[in-house]
Design an enzyme around this catalytic site. Sequence first.
Site, PDB file in Angstrom:
ATOM      1  N   TYR A 124       0.819  -1.218   0.000  1.00  0.00           N
ATOM      2  CA  TYR A 124       0.000   0.000   0.000  1.00  0.00           C
ATOM      3  C   TYR A 124       0.848   1.260   0.000  1.00  0.00           C
ATOM      4  O   TYR A 124       0.327   2.362   0.081  1.00  0.00           O
ATOM      5  CB  TYR A 124      -0.929   0.006   1.213  1.00  0.00           C
ATOM      6  CG  TYR A 124      -2.036  -1.007   1.102  1.00  0.00           C
ATOM      7  CD1 TYR A 124      -1.744  -2.362   1.123  1.00  0.00           C
ATOM      8  CD2 TYR A 124      -3.359  -0.609   0.967  1.00  0.00           C
ATOM      9  CE1 TYR A 124      -2.750  -3.301   1.004  1.00  0.00           C
ATOM     10  CE2 TYR A 124      -4.364  -1.556   0.851  1.00  0.00           C
ATOM     11  CZ  TYR A 124      -4.052  -2.887   0.875  1.00  0.00           C
ATOM     12  OH  TYR A 124      -5.054  -3.819   0.761  1.00  0.00           O
ATOM     13  N   LYS A 171       4.243 -14.779   4.700  1.00  0.00           N
ATOM     14  CA  LYS A 171       4.613 -15.658   3.581  1.00  0.00           C
ATOM     15  C   LYS A 171       6.136 -15.573   3.457  1.00  0.00           C
ATOM     16  O   LYS A 171       6.688 -15.300   2.384  1.00  0.00           O
ATOM     17  CB  LYS A 171       3.896 -15.164   2.305  1.00  0.00           C
ATOM     18  CG  LYS A 171       3.998 -16.100   1.114  1.00  0.00           C
ATOM     19  CD  LYS A 171       2.905 -17.151   1.060  1.00  0.00           C
ATOM     20  CE  LYS A 171       3.153 -18.127  -0.077  1.00  0.00           C
ATOM     21  NZ  LYS A 171       2.175 -19.221  -0.108  1.00  0.00           N
ATOM     22  N   ASP A 204      -1.686 -18.421   3.259  1.00  0.00           N
ATOM     23  CA  ASP A 204      -2.672 -19.233   2.530  1.00  0.00           C
ATOM     24  C   ASP A 204      -3.272 -20.307   3.438  1.00  0.00           C
ATOM     25  O   ASP A 204      -4.483 -20.550   3.428  1.00  0.00           O
ATOM     26  CB  ASP A 204      -2.078 -19.845   1.243  1.00  0.00           C
ATOM     27  CG  ASP A 204      -0.656 -20.341   1.406  1.00  0.00           C
ATOM     28  OD1 ASP A 204      -0.044 -20.084   2.468  1.00  0.00           O
ATOM     29  OD2 ASP A 204      -0.142 -20.983   0.481  1.00  0.00           O
ATOM     30  N   ASP A 228      -5.855  -6.936   5.057  1.00  0.00           N
ATOM     31  CA  ASP A 228      -7.033  -6.518   4.296  1.00  0.00           C
ATOM     32  C   ASP A 228      -7.838  -7.744   3.867  1.00  0.00           C
ATOM     33  O   ASP A 228      -9.051  -7.831   4.071  1.00  0.00           O
ATOM     34  CB  ASP A 228      -6.555  -5.727   3.071  1.00  0.00           C
ATOM     35  CG  ASP A 228      -7.684  -5.044   2.332  1.00  0.00           C
ATOM     36  OD1 ASP A 228      -8.802  -4.955   2.900  1.00  0.00           O
ATOM     37  OD2 ASP A 228      -7.459  -4.600   1.189  1.00  0.00           O
TER      38      ASP A 228
HETATM   39 MG    MG Z   1     -10.730  -3.953   2.597  1.00  0.00          MG
END
Ligand code: MG
Length: 335
Positions: A124, A171, A204, A228
């Site tokens: 982001y 990850k 995952d 998110d």
């Molecule tokens: Mg969102």
Amino acid sequence: KVYQITLIPGDGIGPEVTSAARKVLAAAGVVIDWEMVDAGAGAINKHGTTLPDETIESIRKNKVALKGPLTTPIGEGFKSVNVQLRKTLDLYANIRPVRSALGITFQHKPIDLVIFRENTEDLYAGLEYEIAPGVTQSLKIITEKASTRIARAAFEWARQNKRKMVHAVHKANIMKKSDGLFLDCVRKVAKEYPEIAYKEIIVDNCAMQMVMRPDQFDVVVLGNLYGDIISDLAAGLVGGLGVVPGANIGDEVAIFESVHGSAPDIAGKGVANPIATILSANMMLRHIGEGKAADRIQAALVLFLAERKHLTPDLGGRATTDELVDGLIEKIKML
Ligand code: MG
Ligand code: NAI
């Protein structure tokens, strides 16, 4: 006591759900002098920008804000307003409690987990480039500073709320440097909290585990992007985006808002579910020391939802936003 708090009604269903929350707080006897300011797509015509200076000033002054979702116009050179707000005010922790205690759940075991999403960096950061025709690059920024403070926020909250376990989601098997650094930082902080169990899980697998056995999660700390995605997934386990609240917290300022967006598909129809925003306002009440009023609203909501009457369409009902709010306020008055 009269509180002065900034209100950003926002775009799409924002004005509908924030006005619902205001009615509920007023019904619970909390007196707030709302300072209304603009942001998002709706601010462009009036201010020529999606994030006017006076909006930032109001939040800095009042230290607390309630916010509706904001639409960032796509492809017109606008940066995400939400990302800008969080970065400008250094709201580094995005906290999202996901609970089935309200009675809406598709799972057999109760879900009561709290997501701590890093809010200022990762993919982001907005560093995207076309490095050659047909070849693009987005930079994932992970720093020791941001990773350590979100880890500390998660563990500190876990300690204060007597929680038993923190999961770090990563990850690092693929992104050895960036997610590796994130993990190193969380591990270091974890050592300072020996009474809280600490586990690591690859993102995952976390997604699958969260669907199959969500009750194993307690406090979950993640980077910005994983946070998110996993928080929307978790929302889906307890009734959807219409019921999950959130807070963006920094050392100085806090902004409370639901997890959901401006829902353009239902905006203006009067059927948006206001519960996520009402619960965000409830987190705000606890933040400003109005815990009793928050408890009363929470109790009323549990009573209200147990009746399965006046539910909005996202929860399988046919009620409008106003009908839901009226039904909830009736319960508040009874308590
Ligand atoms: Mg969102
Ligand atoms: P969204 O959350 O707005 O909608 C996803 C789906 O959930 C839609 O079908 C919507 O109708 C439904 N939904 C969401 N909130 C609901 C509610 N309170 N009651 C009933 N149904 C609800 O996500 P989407 O469509 O990806 O994004 C739409 C816009 O919102 C975009 O411009 C996006 O940038 C913005 N957005 C803003 C956020 C914020 O300001 N914090 C967060 C997420 C998205």
